[in-house]
Scaffold this motif. Structure first.
Motif, PDB file in Angstrom:
ATOM      1  N   TRP A 198       0.812  -1.211   0.000  1.00  0.00           N
ATOM      2  CA  TRP A 198       0.000   0.000   0.000  1.00  0.00           C
ATOM      3  C   TRP A 198       0.847   1.263   0.000  1.00  0.00           C
ATOM      4  CZ3 TRP A 198      -3.870  -1.704   4.401  1.00  0.00           C
ATOM      5  CH2 TRP A 198      -4.663  -2.756   3.911  1.00  0.00           C
ATOM      6  N   SER A 199       2.174   1.127   0.130  1.00  0.00           N
ATOM      7  CA  SER A 199       3.021   2.321   0.142  1.00  0.00           C
ATOM      8  C   SER A 199       3.196   2.913  -1.245  1.00  0.00           C
ATOM      9  CB  SER A 199       4.400   1.986   0.722  1.00  0.00           C
ATOM     10  OG  SER A 199       5.180   1.230  -0.199  1.00  0.00           O
ATOM     11  N   LYS A 200       2.910   2.139  -2.269  1.00  0.00           N
ATOM     12  CA  LYS A 200       3.108   2.624  -3.633  1.00  0.00           C
ATOM     13  C   LYS A 200       2.025   3.627  -3.992  1.00  0.00           C
ATOM     14  CE  LYS A 200       6.658  -0.055  -3.939  1.00  0.00           C
ATOM     15  NZ  LYS A 200       8.013   0.547  -3.778  1.00  0.00           N
ATOM     16  N   GLY A 201       2.250   4.348  -5.085  1.00  0.00           N
ATOM     17  CA  GLY A 201       1.382   5.466  -5.406  1.00  0.00           C
ATOM     18  C   GLY A 201       0.261   5.141  -6.372  1.00  0.00           C
ATOM     19  N   GLN A 202      -0.681   6.061  -6.438  1.00  0.00           N
ATOM     20  CA  GLN A 202      -1.804   5.936  -7.349  1.00  0.00           C
ATOM     21  C   GLN A 202      -2.299   7.338  -7.687  1.00  0.00           C
ATOM     22  OE1 GLN A 202      -4.746   3.207  -5.944  1.00  0.00           O
ATOM     23  NE2 GLN A 202      -6.206   3.624  -7.564  1.00  0.00           N
ATOM     24  N   VAL A 203      -2.587   7.592  -8.945  1.00  0.00           N
ATOM     25  CA  VAL A 203      -3.116   8.881  -9.361  1.00  0.00           C
ATOM     26  C   VAL A 203      -4.193   8.627 -10.409  1.00  0.00           C
ATOM     27  CG1 VAL A 203      -1.303   9.211 -11.103  1.00  0.00           C
ATOM     28  CG2 VAL A 203      -2.542  11.195 -10.223  1.00  0.00           C
ATOM     29  N   SER A 204      -5.278   9.338 -10.300  1.00  0.00           N
ATOM     30  CA  SER A 204      -6.383   9.133 -11.228  1.00  0.00           C
ATOM     31  C   SER A 204      -6.283  10.100 -12.398  1.00  0.00           C
ATOM     32  CB  SER A 204      -7.725   9.331 -10.511  1.00  0.00           C
ATOM     33  OG  SER A 204      -7.912  10.699 -10.183  1.00  0.00           O
ATOM     34  N   ALA A 205      -6.951   9.731 -13.488  1.00  0.00           N
ATOM     35  CA  ALA A 205      -7.017  10.627 -14.642  1.00  0.00           C
ATOM     36  C   ALA A 205      -7.702  11.930 -14.261  1.00  0.00           C
ATOM     37  CB  ALA A 205      -7.751   9.933 -15.786  1.00  0.00           C
ATOM     38  N   ALA A 206      -8.689  11.859 -13.360  1.00  0.00           N
ATOM     39  CA  ALA A 206      -9.390  13.069 -12.934  1.00  0.00           C
ATOM     40  C   ALA A 206      -8.462  14.010 -12.175  1.00  0.00           C
ATOM     41  CB  ALA A 206     -10.590  12.698 -12.065  1.00  0.00           C
ATOM     42  N   GLN A 207      -7.599  13.478 -11.314  1.00  0.00           N
ATOM     43  CA  GLN A 207      -6.669  14.332 -10.585  1.00  0.00           C
ATOM     44  C   GLN A 207      -5.754  15.093 -11.551  1.00  0.00           C
ATOM     45  OE1 GLN A 207      -5.247  11.083  -7.925  1.00  0.00           O
ATOM     46  NE2 GLN A 207      -5.363  12.634  -6.305  1.00  0.00           N
ATOM     47  N   ALA A 208      -5.216  14.388 -12.533  1.00  0.00           N
ATOM     48  CA  ALA A 208      -4.341  15.032 -13.511  1.00  0.00           C
ATOM     49  C   ALA A 208      -5.113  16.045 -14.346  1.00  0.00           C
ATOM     50  CB  ALA A 208      -3.704  13.979 -14.414  1.00  0.00           C
ATOM     51  N   ARG A 209      -6.290  15.685 -14.772  1.00  0.00           N
ATOM     52  CA  ARG A 209      -7.105  16.570 -15.608  1.00  0.00           C
ATOM     53  C   ARG A 209      -7.474  17.844 -14.853  1.00  0.00           C
ATOM     54  NH1 ARG A 209     -10.456  13.021 -16.749  1.00  0.00           N
ATOM     55  NH2 ARG A 209     -12.069  13.466 -15.198  1.00  0.00           N
ATOM     56  N   GLU A 210      -7.859  17.707 -13.604  1.00  0.00           N
ATOM     57  CA  GLU A 210      -8.242  18.873 -12.808  1.00  0.00           C
ATOM     58  C   GLU A 210      -7.039  19.778 -12.525  1.00  0.00           C
ATOM     59  OE1 GLU A 210     -10.077  17.014  -9.486  1.00  0.00           O
ATOM     60  OE2 GLU A 210     -11.841  16.376 -10.640  1.00  0.00           O
ATOM     61  N   ALA A 211      -5.858  19.172 -12.316  1.00  0.00           N
ATOM     62  CA  ALA A 211      -4.651  19.973 -12.102  1.00  0.00           C
ATOM     63  C   ALA A 211      -4.315  20.787 -13.349  1.00  0.00           C
ATOM     64  CB  ALA A 211      -3.479  19.068 -11.730  1.00  0.00           C
ATOM     65  N   VAL A 212      -4.379  20.148 -14.518  1.00  0.00           N
ATOM     66  CA  VAL A 212      -4.095  20.854 -15.763  1.00  0.00           C
ATOM     67  C   VAL A 212      -5.090  21.985 -15.971  1.00  0.00           C
ATOM     68  CG1 VAL A 212      -4.097  20.625 -18.274  1.00  0.00           C
ATOM     69  CG2 VAL A 212      -2.932  18.913 -16.881  1.00  0.00           C
ATOM     70  N   ALA A 213      -6.376  21.728 -15.712  1.00  0.00           N
ATOM     71  CA  ALA A 213      -7.401  22.750 -15.910  1.00  0.00           C
ATOM     72  C   ALA A 213      -7.185  23.930 -14.970  1.00  0.00           C
ATOM     73  CB  ALA A 213      -8.784  22.138 -15.701  1.00  0.00           C
ATOM     74  N   TRP A 214      -6.845  23.658 -13.719  1.00  0.00           N
ATOM     75  CA  TRP A 214      -6.628  24.751 -12.764  1.00  0.00           C
ATOM     76  C   TRP A 214      -5.401  25.561 -13.144  1.00  0.00           C
ATOM     77  CZ3 TRP A 214      -2.907  26.375  -9.297  1.00  0.00           C
ATOM     78  CH2 TRP A 214      -3.320  27.331  -8.346  1.00  0.00           C
ATOM     79  N   LEU A 215      -4.307  24.884 -13.516  1.00  0.00           N
ATOM     80  CA  LEU A 215      -3.081  25.592 -13.871  1.00  0.00           C
ATOM     81  C   LEU A 215      -3.221  26.359 -15.180  1.00  0.00           C
ATOM     82  CD1 LEU A 215      -0.597  22.789 -12.824  1.00  0.00           C
ATOM     83  CD2 LEU A 215      -0.749  25.057 -11.776  1.00  0.00           C
ATOM     84  N   ALA A 216      -4.107  25.915 -16.065  1.00  0.00           N
ATOM     85  CA  ALA A 216      -4.308  26.604 -17.340  1.00  0.00           C
ATOM     86  C   ALA A 216      -4.869  28.010 -17.132  1.00  0.00           C
ATOM     87  CB  ALA A 216      -5.244  25.800 -18.230  1.00  0.00           C
ATOM     88  N   ALA A 226       0.466   7.912 -17.394  1.00  0.00           N
ATOM     89  CA  ALA A 226      -0.610   8.652 -18.063  1.00  0.00           C
ATOM     90  C   ALA A 226      -0.735  10.057 -17.480  1.00  0.00           C
ATOM     91  CB  ALA A 226      -1.923   7.892 -17.933  1.00  0.00           C
ATOM     92  N   ALA A 227      -0.595  10.174 -16.157  1.00  0.00           N
ATOM     93  CA  ALA A 227      -0.679  11.489 -15.518  1.00  0.00           C
ATOM     94  C   ALA A 227       0.490  12.369 -15.939  1.00  0.00           C
ATOM     95  CB  ALA A 227      -0.719  11.336 -14.004  1.00  0.00           C
ATOM     96  N   ALA A 228       1.696  11.799 -15.968  1.00  0.00           N
ATOM     97  CA  ALA A 228       2.862  12.570 -16.380  1.00  0.00           C
ATOM     98  C   ALA A 228       2.693  13.070 -17.812  1.00  0.00           C
ATOM     99  CB  ALA A 228       4.118  11.718 -16.258  1.00  0.00           C
ATOM    100  N   ARG A 229       2.175  12.226 -18.673  1.00  0.00           N
ATOM    101  CA  ARG A 229       1.948  12.621 -20.061  1.00  0.00           C
ATOM    102  C   ARG A 229       0.922  13.758 -20.131  1.00  0.00           C
ATOM    103  NH1 ARG A 229       0.573   8.079 -21.704  1.00  0.00           N
ATOM    104  NH2 ARG A 229       2.589   7.356 -22.479  1.00  0.00           N
ATOM    105  N   ALA A 230      -0.160  13.647 -19.355  1.00  0.00           N
ATOM    106  CA  ALA A 230      -1.189  14.684 -19.371  1.00  0.00           C
ATOM    107  C   ALA A 230      -0.646  16.008 -18.828  1.00  0.00           C
ATOM    108  CB  ALA A 230      -2.386  14.232 -18.543  1.00  0.00           C
ATOM    109  N   LEU A 231       0.134  15.949 -17.767  1.00  0.00           N
ATOM    110  CA  LEU A 231       0.693  17.169 -17.195  1.00  0.00           C
ATOM    111  C   LEU A 231       1.670  17.826 -18.159  1.00  0.00           C
ATOM    112  CD1 LEU A 231       1.332  16.005 -13.514  1.00  0.00           C
ATOM    113  CD2 LEU A 231      -0.606  17.323 -14.384  1.00  0.00           C
TER     114      LEU A 231
END
Length: 266
Positions: free
Chosen positions: A123-141, A174-179
């Motif tokens: 459980w120590s490994k990471g996880q990121v959703s497409a929505a988290q990445a998408r929302e970050a890009v939208a906010w930073l835009a 996928a998140a890195a690519r989207a960012l």
């Protein structure tokens, strides 16, 4: 000049006491425009560890952006880990996801890549959703075109080659690519307890992953330390500060050309 202090993996409850105290003094002297802590403030997610983390953060001047790491979910209180994995973090420190900082020339969005439980053994490994990445890009835009756009998370989204441990982030590539395609300049992380800088192999090649070391006793072949990030109109400098046992000194510096500095003249 914009100055960011990037710390990670302090692990209160297992911290390097002298290095942590010296880091607070260094931050007071430097007075950065923003202090970022990219997760793992605590060792076991215990209330007294969060109290120590909050007390330490109160000593740090100026704006702060702090996101949780996998150690910030209760280790022993399994019922909280299942039903409120970051409740203790939010009560002591602040929002678990997202966190934002918006200032002239700088826009920062923090996202939580840690999970209380996952359908895998580690459980120590990471996880990121497409929505988290998408929302970050939208906010930073929404930030001005010349602002430095930064994402903060605990786990490196793409594995550090030759690193002392893995993050194995589900959805990370996928998140890195989207960012990168969304024009994010820096993705700040921790978790592996070693500083690094490398470009993402996506988009225009101008998005960079930046990792900070640890201020804990959990060293992985690298002295305790943190990053100083200095941002000019043309460049970003990342200086890895290393603890010598009595003070911090620069150990390595990376220079990154700003995305806008690479654009050809019209």
């Amino acid at each position: 000049m914009i100055r960011i202090a990037h710390l990670s993996d302090i692990h209160f409850g297992g911290e390097n006491v002298a290095a942590v105290a010296a880091a607070a003094e260094a931050l007071k002297a430097a007075a950065p425009d923003l202090t970022v802590v990219s997760g793992d403030l605590t060792q076991f997610g215990e209330p007294h560890e969060f109290a120590a983390a909050a007390d330490w953060l109160a000593q740090v001047p100026g704006p702060r952006l702090v996101c949780p790491g996998n150690h910030d979910s209760p280790y022993l209180a399994w019922w909280e880990r299942f039903y409120s994995p970051f409740g203790r973090f939010e009560r002591a420190i602040g929002p678990a996801d997202p966190q934002v900082h918006d200032a002239p020339g700088l826009a920062v969005r923090g996202i939580n890549t840690a999970r209380g439980v996952q359908p895998r053994l580690n459980w120590s490994k990471g996880q990121v959703s497409a929505a988290q990445a998408r929302e970050a890009v939208a906010w930073l835009a929404k930030a001005p075109a010349d602002a430095l756009k930064v994402v903060v998370c605990h786990h490196p989204l793409v594995e550090m080659i030759g690193g002392p441990m893995t993050a194995r982030v589900w959805g990370g590539e996928a998140a890195a690519r989207a960012l990168a395609r969304g024009g994010v300049d820096l993705v700040l992380s921790g978790h592996i307890h070693a500083p690094f800088v490398w470009p993402y192999a996506y988009g225009d090649g101008c998005s960079h992953a930046v990792g900070a070391g640890t201020l804990s006793l959990r060293e992985r072949g690298v002295p305790p330390g943190f990053n100083r990030i200095e941002v000019s109109e043309a460049q970003v400098s990342v200086i890895a500060m290393a603890w010598t046992g009595s003070h911090f000194e620069p150990a390595r510096t990376w220079s990154i050309d700003r995305r806008k500095a690479k654009r050809p003249p019209r």
